[in-house]
Design an enzyme around this catalytic site. Structure first.
Site, PDB file in Angstrom:
ATOM      1  N   GLU A  48      -5.831  -2.517   2.976  1.00  0.00           N
ATOM      2  CA  GLU A  48      -4.866  -2.962   1.959  1.00  0.00           C
ATOM      3  C   GLU A  48      -4.764  -4.481   1.960  1.00  0.00           C
ATOM      4  OE1 GLU A  48      -0.040  -3.216   1.645  1.00  0.00           O
ATOM      5  OE2 GLU A  48      -0.931  -1.633   2.874  1.00  0.00           O
ATOM      6  N   ASP A  52      -5.920  -6.609  -1.254  1.00  0.00           N
ATOM      7  CA  ASP A  52      -4.953  -7.458  -1.947  1.00  0.00           C
ATOM      8  C   ASP A  52      -5.581  -8.820  -2.271  1.00  0.00           C
ATOM      9  OD1 ASP A  52      -2.154  -8.238  -2.747  1.00  0.00           O
ATOM     10  OD2 ASP A  52      -2.435  -9.642  -1.093  1.00  0.00           O
ATOM     11  N   GLU A 124      -4.883  -0.956  -3.398  1.00  0.00           N
ATOM     12  CA  GLU A 124      -5.403  -2.149  -2.729  1.00  0.00           C
ATOM     13  C   GLU A 124      -6.380  -1.776  -1.625  1.00  0.00           C
ATOM     14  OE1 GLU A 124      -1.685  -5.238  -3.441  1.00  0.00           O
ATOM     15  OE2 GLU A 124      -1.732  -4.049  -1.597  1.00  0.00           O
TER      16      GLU A 124
END
Length: 238
Positions: A48, A52, A124
């Protein structure tokens, strides 16, 4: 490790239009609640974190190239709207990501597969897995395909593009001090929730809740902006 609901995961891969390394796919779908109940398995949080950043640079690059005449502030608002928790959770629902996520019993029974925060984080993580599997060029194609509608909508979304920036501008226009945010986390590491409060000139104007500080602060800013503008509207009517 085999993914429960393998058929759903296979359908997800088909919708994304790209293969993902099987181990990375499992990791991307492993929510911390599942990992915690399973005795401490790796979670999707590192993916994640990577996803991102990959998402951010791809969206920023596209906005920069597509809008050569817009100032930095407007581009920042458009990026914030495109990569927001709301936008990413909507994307997750569009590709039916929820049924693929590995959740602990508690999260499953409380509807975790449709929670904005969990869906956003999983999107993400999937982007991070695509990037590690294929590199930036393929990741760019996947990301732009996913966010295309939100990029187009961002051009006409006004103040809702980035509530924090809009609130700051509204405060400046009214001669008020800059908004100040305080944020507290609650709950175990595998189910952390953040609550943000925004104050203006020492007075609390809004609160927000999210799976990360940035999401909680955006919610708080949205509430504060509506309160601030609403006060002006009331004064005008009076």
């Amino acid at each position: 490790m085999t993914i429960p609901g393998q058929a759903a995961a296979d359908a997800l891969i088909s919708r994304l239009g790209v293969t993902i390394d099987p181990d990375l796919l499992v990791l991307a779908l492993t929510h911390r609640s599942f990992a915690y109940e399973a005795g401490g398995l790796p979670t999707n949080e590192r993916l994640e974190f990577l996803g991102d950043s990959v998402l951010g640079i791809i969206v920023t690059d596209r906005l920069y190239r597509d809008h050569p005449d817009l100032p930095e502030g407007e581009l920042a608002k458009m990026r914030a709207a495109t990569v927001s928790q709301k936008a990413l959770s909507e994307i997750a629902r569009e590709v039916d990501l929820g049924p693929c996520i590995l959740l602990g019993k508690g999260e499953r029974t409380t509807g975790g597969a449709d929670k904005d925060s969990i869906l956003c984080d999983a999107v993400e993580a999937i982007i991070g897995a695509v990037y590690l599997s294929h590199g930036i060029d393929v990741a760019r194609d996947v990301v732009l395909n996913l966010v295309d509608g939100h990029l187009k909508a961002a051009a006409t979304s006004g103040v809702a593009l980035d509530w924090k920036t809009s609130l700051q501008e509204a405060c400046a226009e009214r001669g008020k001090g800059a908004p100040l945010y305080s944020c507290e986390g609650d709950g175990p590491d595998h189910a952390r929730t953040f609550t943000a409060t925004v104050t203006i000139d020492g007075e609390a104007y809004g609160t927000g809740v999210g799976s990360a500080k940035k999401y909680a602060e955006q919610e708080a800013a949205a509430e504060a902006y509506k309160v601030l503008v609403g006060m002006d509207a009331s004064a005008t009517r009076a």
